[in-house]
Design a protein around this motif. Structure first.
Motif, short mmCIF file in Angstrom:
data_model
loop_
_atom_site.label_atom_id
_atom_site.label_comp_id
_atom_site.label_asym_id
_atom_site.label_seq_id
_atom_site.Cartn_x
_atom_site.Cartn_y
_atom_site.Cartn_z
N VAL A 176 17.33 -4.01 0.03
CA VAL A 176 17.84 -4.84 0.71
C VAL A 176 18.81 -4.09 1.76
O VAL A 176 18.54 -4.16 2.96
N GLN A 177 19.54 -2.98 1.41
CA GLN A 177 20.16 -2.17 2.29
C GLN A 177 19.42 -1.27 3.19
O GLN A 177 19.61 -1.22 4.46
N GLU B 83 22.89 -13.68 9.44
CA GLU B 83 22.08 -14.59 9.00
C GLU B 83 20.54 -13.79 8.16
O GLU B 83 20.09 -14.02 7.49
N TYR B 84 20.35 -12.67 9.26
CA TYR B 84 19.26 -12.10 8.66
C TYR B 84 19.69 -11.23 7.40
O TYR B 84 18.95 -11.19 6.27
N ALA B 85 21.02 -10.53 7.27
CA ALA B 85 21.49 -10.22 6.02
C ALA B 85 21.60 -11.06 4.96
O ALA B 85 21.03 -10.83 3.67
N ARG B 86 21.73 -12.37 5.14
CA ARG B 86 21.76 -13.31 4.06
C ARG B 86 20.41 -13.40 3.68
O ARG B 86 20.14 -13.85 2.42
N HIS B 87 19.41 -13.52 4.81
CA HIS B 87 17.97 -13.60 4.31
C HIS B 87 17.52 -12.76 3.54
O HIS B 87 16.72 -12.87 2.48
N LEU B 88 17.58 -11.26 3.81
CA LEU B 88 17.21 -10.40 2.77
C LEU B 88 17.96 -10.31 1.60
O LEU B 88 17.18 -10.03 0.70
N SER B 89 19.15 -10.93 1.69
CA SER B 89 19.87 -10.86 0.51
C SER B 89 19.42 -12.30 -0.77
O SER B 89 20.13 -12.19 -1.71
N LEU C 284 25.45 -8.65 2.76
CA LEU C 284 24.52 -7.72 2.03
C LEU C 284 25.05 -7.43 0.71
O LEU C 284 26.42 -7.43 0.52
N PRO C 285 24.54 -6.97 -0.30
CA PRO C 285 24.98 -6.95 -1.68
C PRO C 285 25.87 -5.67 -1.59
O PRO C 285 25.66 -4.55 -0.80
N GLY D 80 13.83 -11.22 -4.74
CA GLY D 80 13.42 -10.28 -5.83
C GLY D 80 13.78 -8.75 -5.65
O GLY D 80 13.39 -7.87 -6.12
N LEU D 81 14.42 -8.58 -4.17
CA LEU D 81 14.58 -7.35 -3.85
C LEU D 81 15.68 -6.54 -4.36
O LEU D 81 16.84 -7.13 -4.62
#
Length: 399
Positions: free
Chosen positions: A86-87, A70-76, A120-121, A80-81
């Motif tokens: 993000v990584q 969920e946090y990876a989804r939040h960062l992604s 993550l991207p 605009g990052l």
């Protein structure tokens, strides 16, 4: 979370671990993660990771791979990052998660699970040659550092006076064992090009239980490993690796060849292992306590009683290399790693082999197809072709 400060002190520079760019950047991201976990960041309907019927702050018991996904989804999300950003932000949280595993706060490195990292991207297109590969200078700096530490610790142990107290002798042996293990591990990673997952234990794969002494033939210079292709195969042990392994084996003196070459030194794991095994052998609890008090470390009792510990894990190897890279004060300029990562040793050796002997020989040593090696080290061929083009231009148009 209270573990943040301890983690940041371990990672910080200077007296008390209060300085350093990494500490400052990691502190910022950990604070954001804590706010997100408490429901103070994210989508309007995000309430945090604590169950709705629990009135408390987030705790370790709330963390699992779903939380990190969920946090990876939040960062992604649409913040605009950039992909690299993000990584990088996720790696700060992942590094803390790995530290928590080593400290015993968490049972597993949830942040590194494939399902956790799935949102993550994708890789941003960096070429294979841009992946970390230990340079000759870095390799020499790290191997020199661990060699000096091991020599000093072994000399201290072997030159103790005969009337030295038993516990003092044990402490010196333990220090020498740890330094010798670290040296052997670094040399194997630096020169064999064996994948770290082939060398050490994978908690999720019982077939990967870590290399044992019975798998190593120091006279022939070979080591049996369970390869990525799901079968056992012999890997080469070049000359630089032999002496560190011989010295390490001598000071360890494993009771049987089934002992792991790189056992865990984690005190909590060893304490539980020793107590459980001795209890299974019929010893009373008070007798077990008395036996343990006779030893400076449970590892030494395990050696004497042939209580075989597990091998260190791949995460454990990363923690060791982080510690050693920092202690050796190695200059590392890489977007992903602030230490010499295990896979960097393999890639660094691949660079050496491709440049010295070409892709065919390198592919055999690396246990890869020549096609894959050509793709992974394409930057070398590109550079060589550039030299050829330059030479051709000078032939045709010497002006």
């Amino acid at each position: 979370m209270s573990s943040f400060e301890r983690y940041l002190q371990d990672k910080g520079k200077g007296r008390g671990g209060d300085g350093g760019n990494y500490r400052r950047n990691a502190a910022r991201e950990l604070e954001r993660f804590a706010e997100w976990a408490a429901g103070q960041r994210g989508a309007d309907d995000w309430t945090g990771i604590v169950p709705a019927d629990a009135d408390r702050e987030p705790a370790f018991e709330d963390l699992d791979e779903r939380v990190f996904r969920e946090y990876a989804r939040h960062l992604s999300g649409d913040r605009g990052l950039k992909q690299n950003t993000v990584q990088t932000y996720y790696r700060y949280i992942s590094a803390w998660c790995g530290w928590c595993v080593n400290e015993g706060y968490l049972e597993a490195h949830y942040a590194q699970r494939a399902s956790a990292m799935a949102p993550l991207p994708e890789d941003d297109g960096r070429k294979p040659g841009d992946q970390q590969a230990w340079t000759s200078e870095q390799r020499h700096a790290l191997t020199r550092h661990v060699d000096e530490r091991a020599r000093e610790a072994i000399e201290t142990y072997t030159t103790l006076p005969e009337d030295a107290a038993p516990l003092d002798r044990q402490r010196a042996r333990y220090t020498a064992l740890k330094a010798a293990r670290d040296r052997a591990l670094v040399f194997v990673l630096a020169y064999t090009a064996v994948r770290v997952g082939e060398l050490l234990r994978d908690p999720n794969d019982p077939r990967r239980r870590g290399v044992r002494w019975e798998d190593i033939d120091l006279e022939d210079g070979s080591m049996d490993v369970y390869r990525k292709k799901q079968q056992w195969d012999a890997a080469s042990l070049p000359d630089p690796v032999i002496s560190p392994l011989q010295s390490y084996q001598k000071i360890m003196d494993p009771p049987t060849e089934r002992w792991p070459v790189f056992p865990t030194f984690d005190q909590r794991t060893l304490a539980e292992l020793v107590q459980d095994e001795l209890a299974d052998r019929g010893e009373r609890l008070d007798a077990i306590g008395k036996r343990r008090n006779e030893y400076a470390r449970d590892l030494l009792l395990a050696l004497d009683e042939d209580i075989r510990p597990p091998s260190i894990t791949t995460d454990g190897a990363r923690s060791i290399l982080q510690r050693l890279s920092e202690a050796a004060e190695i200059d590392i300029d890489h977007p992903k790693h602030d230490y010499l990562a295990p896979h960097g040793g393999r890639r660094g050796m691949g660079e050496v082999l491709v440049r010295a002997f070409g892709y065919t020989v390198a592919a055999r040593y690396l246990d890869n197809s020549e096609e894959m090696v050509r793709e992974r080290y394409s930057h070398i061929e590109a550079g060589e072709l550039g030299d050829v083009a330059t030479e051709a231009l000078n032939e045709i148009d010497p002006s």
